[in-house]
Design an enzyme around this catalytic site. Structure first.
Site, mmCIF file in Angstrom:
data_model
loop_
_atom_site.group_PDB
_atom_site.id
_atom_site.type_symbol
_atom_site.label_atom_id
_atom_site.label_comp_id
_atom_site.label_asym_id
_atom_site.label_seq_id
_atom_site.Cartn_x
_atom_site.Cartn_y
_atom_site.Cartn_z
ATOM 1 N N SER A 193 5.397 4.969 4.470
ATOM 2 C CA SER A 193 5.445 5.373 3.161
ATOM 3 C C SER A 193 6.069 6.484 2.903
ATOM 4 O O SER A 193 6.477 6.768 1.611
ATOM 5 C CB SER A 193 3.969 5.570 2.795
ATOM 6 O OG SER A 193 3.201 4.489 2.990
ATOM 7 N N ALA A 226 -4.016 9.497 3.205
ATOM 8 C CA ALA A 226 -3.922 9.125 4.597
ATOM 9 C C ALA A 226 -2.925 7.683 4.775
ATOM 10 O O ALA A 226 -3.089 6.980 4.101
ATOM 11 C CB ALA A 226 -5.360 8.463 4.954
ATOM 12 N N PRO A 227 -2.355 7.745 5.913
ATOM 13 C CA PRO A 227 -2.315 8.766 7.044
ATOM 14 C C PRO A 227 -1.606 10.062 6.778
ATOM 15 O O PRO A 227 -1.631 11.073 7.686
ATOM 16 C CB PRO A 227 -1.848 7.923 8.412
ATOM 17 C CG PRO A 227 -0.876 6.944 7.666
ATOM 18 C CD PRO A 227 -1.605 6.485 6.450
ATOM 19 N N GLY A 228 -0.890 9.941 5.806
ATOM 20 C CA GLY A 228 -0.239 11.430 5.346
ATOM 21 C C GLY A 228 1.235 11.378 5.266
ATOM 22 O O GLY A 228 1.955 12.620 5.128
ATOM 23 N N GLY A 229 1.917 10.123 4.998
ATOM 24 C CA GLY A 229 3.467 10.098 4.738
ATOM 25 C C GLY A 229 3.788 10.998 3.719
ATOM 26 O O GLY A 229 4.921 11.784 3.837
ATOM 27 N N ASP A 245 -8.287 11.847 0.582
ATOM 28 C CA ASP A 245 -8.483 10.621 1.064
ATOM 29 C C ASP A 245 -9.751 10.638 2.079
ATOM 30 O O ASP A 245 -10.180 11.604 2.636
ATOM 31 C CB ASP A 245 -7.497 10.107 1.891
ATOM 32 C CG ASP A 245 -7.213 8.667 1.851
ATOM 33 O OD1 ASP A 245 -8.175 7.920 2.470
ATOM 34 O OD2 ASP A 245 -6.186 8.014 1.458
ATOM 35 N N ASP A 265 -13.128 11.278 -3.919
ATOM 36 C CA ASP A 265 -12.625 10.076 -4.555
ATOM 37 C C ASP A 265 -11.661 10.552 -5.213
ATOM 38 O O ASP A 265 -11.597 11.523 -6.213
ATOM 39 C CB ASP A 265 -13.799 9.664 -5.490
ATOM 40 C CG ASP A 265 -13.422 8.279 -6.149
ATOM 41 O OD1 ASP A 265 -12.045 8.071 -6.232
ATOM 42 O OD2 ASP A 265 -14.311 7.739 -6.523
ATOM 43 N N ASP A 281 -0.770 7.264 -4.474
ATOM 44 C CA ASP A 281 -0.504 6.061 -3.757
ATOM 45 C C ASP A 281 -1.837 5.217 -3.368
ATOM 46 O O ASP A 281 -1.671 4.740 -2.515
ATOM 47 C CB ASP A 281 0.435 6.480 -2.317
ATOM 48 C CG ASP A 281 0.908 5.302 -1.832
ATOM 49 O OD1 ASP A 281 1.478 4.368 -2.480
ATOM 50 O OD2 ASP A 281 1.176 5.293 -0.588
ATOM 51 N N LYS A 310 0.624 -0.610 -8.028
ATOM 52 C CA LYS A 310 0.757 -1.672 -7.287
ATOM 53 C C LYS A 310 0.708 -2.971 -8.353
ATOM 54 O O LYS A 310 -0.307 -3.049 -8.961
ATOM 55 C CB LYS A 310 -0.374 -1.919 -6.211
ATOM 56 C CG LYS A 310 -0.675 -0.486 -5.521
ATOM 57 C CD LYS A 310 0.112 -0.173 -4.559
ATOM 58 C CE LYS A 310 0.003 1.146 -4.053
ATOM 59 N NZ LYS A 310 0.994 1.628 -2.972
HETATM 60 C C1 LIG Z 1 -1.226 2.948 0.997
HETATM 61 S S1 LIG Z 1 -2.322 4.218 1.643
HETATM 62 C C2 LIG Z 1 -1.636 5.655 1.449
HETATM 63 C C3 LIG Z 1 -0.519 5.902 2.024
HETATM 64 C C4 LIG Z 1 0.019 7.480 2.069
HETATM 65 N N1 LIG Z 1 0.734 7.359 0.700
HETATM 66 C C5 LIG Z 1 1.036 7.744 3.129
HETATM 67 O O1 LIG Z 1 2.157 8.260 3.053
HETATM 68 O O2 LIG Z 1 0.795 7.621 4.366
HETATM 69 C C6 LIG Z 1 -3.567 4.188 0.496
HETATM 70 C C7 LIG Z 1 -4.462 4.935 0.596
HETATM 71 O O3 LIG Z 1 -5.319 5.527 -0.329
HETATM 72 C C8 LIG Z 1 -6.800 5.583 -0.129
HETATM 73 N N2 LIG Z 1 -7.606 5.413 -1.356
HETATM 74 C C9 LIG Z 1 -7.838 4.105 -1.974
HETATM 75 N N3 LIG Z 1 -8.775 4.324 -2.815
HETATM 76 C C10 LIG Z 1 -9.054 5.770 -2.938
HETATM 77 C C11 LIG Z 1 -9.803 6.748 -3.692
HETATM 78 N N4 LIG Z 1 -10.477 6.211 -4.828
HETATM 79 N N5 LIG Z 1 -9.903 7.745 -3.491
HETATM 80 C C12 LIG Z 1 -9.133 8.266 -2.356
HETATM 81 N N6 LIG Z 1 -8.367 7.681 -1.612
HETATM 82 C C13 LIG Z 1 -8.226 6.412 -1.830
HETATM 83 C C14 LIG Z 1 -7.055 4.688 0.851
HETATM 84 O O4 LIG Z 1 -7.967 5.481 1.697
HETATM 85 C C15 LIG Z 1 -5.620 4.622 1.827
HETATM 86 O O5 LIG Z 1 -5.681 5.533 2.765
#
Ligand SMILES: C[S@@+](CC[C@H](N)C(=O)[O-])C[C@H]1O[C@@H](n2cnc3c(N)ncnc32)[C@H](O)[C@@H]1O
Length: 358
Positions: A193, A226-229, A245, A265, A281, A310
């Site tokens: 990501s 997460a995971p942090g990209g 996250d 959240d 994201d 999305k």
């Molecule tokens: C596609 S991943 C993100 C990848 C991230 N951008 C990266 O570069 O590694 C989506 C993330 O959104 C988090 N997520 C979804 N709903 C959330 C919420 N309401 N609050 C915080 N995090 C949330 C999920 O736990 C997941 O880790």
């Protein structure tokens, strides 16, 4: 006299209906009539229009959300002889330049679609491109040295024996071949990501904006980190990041003094002071994300943002229009909004937003 017959834009394979719908909507808004010719999974759309040249000027092709690159098409050729594909192209280019009293093109690029069928033409595009460049140069139809600031000639191979020919204006076109920036995944990046945010900064901001808006010591938060990209990309740009996250971040990021991880959240958390950046994201309903992003600007919680929407499987163009309208309505102030389906985006688009200076 040869005429510009339409616009030809490249897109992610499978998103031709979205690009066609975008062409229809945008051209109608600007008062141009036309129709889109598409083939599912081809990776490109032709928009046939009487005044393609004027439409391209008014449209500013770089603002297309689903189009990675857009050219003004002036010829479609059958390249009957596989031994001499160049001659018909040279003739068509000469005819176009002479009839319109134009100077040589700045450079030429031979491209193909980024779809299964198109990708098989990669080798041919490369070798034929090299040969064609030499021939066009010898004929005085492109500049003696590549000049990317001038109008660029595009030869788009549809298959081994047919092509479209057109041109793009460097001010409104993608500087990348096929509209695709070639980014390499960094070994330290926690996820692929990371490439999305890197590409967003590269494509949605210009060099001056990157230098101005992404400076050492600036503050940011990353919602759904997460995971942090994305956090990793922000840290590499020198930013101080709060990463939100419930999931864990890669260990190396947790150790960074520039990162604070909060298990919270992302739809509820807000900062106590205005941040330079908010990126998001989170995988959620696009309308819900768009509205929440709007609240961030309405409340002055951030100055700049990059967020992903999305997309659902159906009516994706309508959903994009709706989400962007909703976003601006919730912001409640004049905004700069740029959106694109990036090369590294799959079923999603990426948006850059900034409140306009009063
Ligand atoms: C596609 S991943 C993100 C990848 C991230 N951008 C990266 O570069 O590694 C989506 C993330 O959104 C988090 N997520 C979804 N709903 C959330 C919420 N309401 N609050 C915080 N995090 C949330 C999920 O736990 C997941 O880790």
């Amino acid at each position: 006299m040869p005429n510009a017959t339409g616009l030809l834009a490249y897109c992610r394979a499978g998103f031709e209906p979205e690009l066609a719908a975008e062409f229809h909507a945008r051209s109608a808004e600007l008062g141009f009539a036309g129709y889109a010719k598409t083939q599912r999974d081809s990776g490109f759309v032709e928009f046939i229009c009487d005044d393609a040249l004027a439409l391209s000027r008014e449209l500013n092709a770089s603002t297309l959300i689903f189009g990675r690159q857009c050219i003004v098409q002036f010829a479609a050729l059958n390249l009957v002889s596989r031994n001499d594909r160049a001659t018909p192209i040279v003739n068509a280019v000469r005819e176009w330049l002479t009839a319109n009293d134009l100077k040589p093109f700045g450079s030429v690029v031979v491209e193909h679609s980024d779809a299964d069928e198109g990708r098989q033409l990669a080798g041919l595009s490369r070798s034929f491109g090299n040969a064609l460049r030499g021939i066009l140069r010898k004929e005085g139809l492109i500049a003696p040295k590549d000049n990317r600031h001038e109008v660029q000639l595009h030869v788009f191979l549809k298959d081994e024996t047919s092509c479209a020919i057109g041109f793009s204006d460097s001010r409104t076109s993608s500087p990348f071949e096929m509209g695709i920036p070639r980014l390499r995944m960094h070994a330290d990046a926690p996820s692929r990501s990371a490439l999305k945010l890197e590409e967003a900064f590269l494509v949605l901001l210009d060099a001056n904006e990157r230098a101005k808006f992404l400076r050492d010591g600036m503050t940011a938060c990353d919602l759904g980190a997460a995971p942090g990209g994305w956090t990793w990309v922000l840290v590499r740009n020198g930013l101080q990041v709060t990463s939100i996250d419930n999931g864990p971040l890669r260990e190396s990021l947790m150790e960074s003094p520039r990162v604070t991880h909060l298990r919270a959240d992302g739809f509820k958390w807000s900062p106590s002071r205005t941040l330079d950046w908010m990126v998001c994201d989170m995988v959620e309903q696009p309308r819900r994300v768009a509205e929440r992003m709007g609240e961030w600007f309405a409340n002055d919680w951030c100055r700049n943002s990059v967020f992903n929407l999305k997309l659902p499987m159906k009516k994706r163009w309508q959903e994009v229009e709706l989400c962007l309208e909703r976003f601006e309505a919730v912001c409640g102030k004049p905004m700069t909004v740029r959106a694109k389906q990036l090369y590294h985006d799959r079923e999603e688009i990426t948006v850059f937003a900034q409140a306009k200076k009063p």
